[in-house]
Design an enzyme around this catalytic site. Structure first.
Site, PDB file in Angstrom:
ATOM      1  N   LYS A  87      -6.207  -0.904   1.253  1.00  0.00           N
ATOM      2  CA  LYS A  87      -6.493  -1.887   0.201  1.00  0.00           C
ATOM      3  C   LYS A  87      -6.196  -3.292   0.722  1.00  0.00           C
ATOM      4  O   LYS A  87      -5.191  -3.501   1.416  1.00  0.00           O
ATOM      5  CB  LYS A  87      -5.609  -1.566  -1.005  1.00  0.00           C
ATOM      6  N   SER A 162      -6.712  -1.050 -10.010  1.00  0.00           N
ATOM      7  CA  SER A 162      -7.310  -2.063  -9.175  1.00  0.00           C
ATOM      8  C   SER A 162      -7.666  -1.605  -7.771  1.00  0.00           C
ATOM      9  O   SER A 162      -8.360  -2.326  -7.048  1.00  0.00           O
ATOM     10  CB  SER A 162      -6.342  -3.251  -9.067  1.00  0.00           C
ATOM     11  N   SER A 186      -2.830   1.562 -10.800  1.00  0.00           N
ATOM     12  CA  SER A 186      -3.945   1.174  -9.932  1.00  0.00           C
ATOM     13  C   SER A 186      -4.339   2.174  -8.852  1.00  0.00           C
ATOM     14  O   SER A 186      -5.391   2.027  -8.249  1.00  0.00           O
ATOM     15  CB  SER A 186      -3.649  -0.155  -9.257  1.00  0.00           C
TER      16      SER A 186
END
Ligand code: GLN
Length: 490
Positions: A87, A162, A186
């Site tokens: 990420k 997210s 997330s």
């Protein structure tokens, strides 16, 4: 005009060439390079999903050569054969670190996060950085300068957020595993929306060194993989004390000598009634309850429990997370990092314009809420009160775990929603996290495992929550759930 591609029930990407498993690659090290190249091509072919923001061709090739040499020399390299994505709020040295924000669009990190360093030292190969909600604030991976992430199962729908890009990288079979961060759900929410496994470890279990802070009393690096076993393989390499993160736990990583096997004894499984409240989709509830019955038939005992403060979790979370975010994000002021507004002529303009132009609307909203709850006059009513209620939530869990070994809940009240559907309605968006934020507030580990699809074919996730440091147990139960789902368990 009818489409030349015949209609089928399976997602289209399943018909493309599959990635060989880490085990196969490990046994045939000469295929690792081909697999890395294939993964990079596939990431580019599937560009329209907006899963990746940076691809690391050169770096991945260098790491591939190092892994092959290491294997030849007989080094153990337990993760040789694993291809990973990371990420883009987790740092890798000399690689762009954007947090999907204009303010960091051209920022390059000078160091590598401990979690990534440990995975690479064990032979994993990182092929790229993935898209996310700006600074990890969101539940849909639509708040990003790189274009909303699309769900590979249904490309007109969100991947969840997210860590949407990381979930998609695994769900679309580009890589075997990926890293995300989970502050309020997330990792688990996108895992559930995309049909892969996602783990949020115990707070402090994995070092946060190199993770850009959102709410540092809640943030935890987590991972995605197709199976719970895969998550265990990644966790035991990443976990453990790191002197560079003072909040990292001294607890040793899960024992690697013990074979990760099925649970031998029966568990007491708690069903928290508050998690099965209104707003839960009928398909999700049916799937979760049917898995619970299967587990009961498999010898586990099912106990109803109550976590009475659950209803406060969302307000408490959005007070504490935004308060912490407003303070962490103060460092992005145009002076030291990334973007600086060109309109600014005086110092205060540099701050105001840089932040006004550099942060997206959701991030600005969070900073304003956080500043509000911390401001004199409101501090006691909001921030202090929220800290007190957080304590109550923790006590709810402690009480439950004195009666049961684990808790089973849906990961999300609904399956994935359409792109754009909740963008103009922040409150509804925030409610997507209603079943995931309590574990962050309590600092306990939680796993999302796919257990089937709803009537529209969209993935449903089951959440398994355990007490502090019980990752091995929840992942073992996850493996059992996968077996029962696939009908292969005895
Ligand atoms: N959706 C939640 C938020 O926006 C959780 C995000 C996260 O876990 N990083 O704060």
């Amino acid at each position: 005009m009818s489409s030349p591609i015949p209609k089928q029930n399976l997602p289209w990407w399943l018909y493309l060439k599959m990635l060989p498993s880490p085990k196969n690659l490990r046994n045939h090290p000469d295929l690792i390079l081909e697999a890395v190249e294939q993964a990079l091509v596939r990431a580019r072919d599937l560009e329209s999903l907006h899963a990746f923001v940076t691809l690391l061709d050169e770096r991945a090739h260098r790491q591939t050569a190092a892994v092959r040499d290491g294997l030849r020399r007989g080094e153990p390299l337990p993760l040789a054969g694993w291809l990973l994505a990371v990420k883009d709020n987790i740092a890798i040295q000399d690689v762009r670190l954007t947090c999907a924000s204009k303010i960091l669009e051209n920022f390059t990190s000078r160091f590598t996060a401990t979690a990534v360093e440990r995975l690479e030292a064990a032979g994993a190969i990182v092929i790229g950085k993935t898209n996310l909600d700006e600074f990890a604030m969101g539940s849909s991976s639509e708040n990003t300068i790189f274009g909303a992430v699309r769900n590979p199962v249904a490309p007109d729908r969100v991947a969840g957020g997210s860590s949407g890009g990381s979930a998609v990288a695994v769900a679309a079979d580009i890589v075997h595993g990926s890293l995300g961060s989970d502050t309020g759900g997330s990792v688990r929410l996108p895992a559930s929306f995309c049909g892969v496994c996602g783990l949020k470890p115990t707070y402090g279990r994995v070092s946060r060194y190199g993770l850009v802070a959102y709410g540092s009393s809640l943030d935890q690096i987590g991972a995605f993989a197709h199976t719970s076993q895969g998550l265990f393989d990644l966790l035991r390499v990443m976990a453990g004390r790191d002197a560079r993160d003072s909040s990292s736990a001294h607890e040793p990583p899960p024992d690697s000598r013990n074979q990760f096997s099925a649970i031998k004894h029966s568990l007491r499984i708690g069903i928290p009634e508050e998690y099965y409240a209104h707003g839960l989709s009928a398909d999700v509830e049916t799937a979760v309850r049917s898995m619970i019955s299967k587990l009961e038939r498999h010898g586990h005992s099912i106990v109803s429990v109550s976590l009475p403060h659950t209803k406060y979790a969302i307000p408490v979370y959005y007070i504490l997370a935004t308060a912490e975010a407003s303070s962490h994000l103060a460092r992005f002021d145009g002076a030291r990092y990334g973007f600086r507004s060109e309109q600014a002529t005086e110092l205060t303009d540099v701050y105001e314009l840089t932040r006004g132009e550099g942060f997206g609307l959701e991030v600005q909203r969070r900073i304003m809420m956080g500043t509000f709850v911390l401001s004199a006059g409101y501090f006691d009513a909001y921030y202090r009160k929220a800290q007190q209620v957080r304590r109550r939530l923790l006590e709810d869990f402690s009480r439950a775990f004195s009666k049961v070994d684990v808790l089973l809940t849906p990961t999300s009240p609904t399956t994935t929603f359409r792109l754009g559907e909740k963008l103009d309605d922040p409150l509804t968006m925030y409610l997507s996290d209603v079943l995931t934020v309590p574990a962050n507030l309590a600092g306990i580990p939680a796993l999302s495992v796919p257990i089937g699809n709803d009537s529209q074919g969209l993935p449903i996730g089951l959440q398994i929550i355990g007490p502090h440091f019980a990752e091995t147990m929840i992942l073992q139960l996850g493996t059992e759930v996968e077996g029962l789902r696939d009908g292969v368990s005895s």
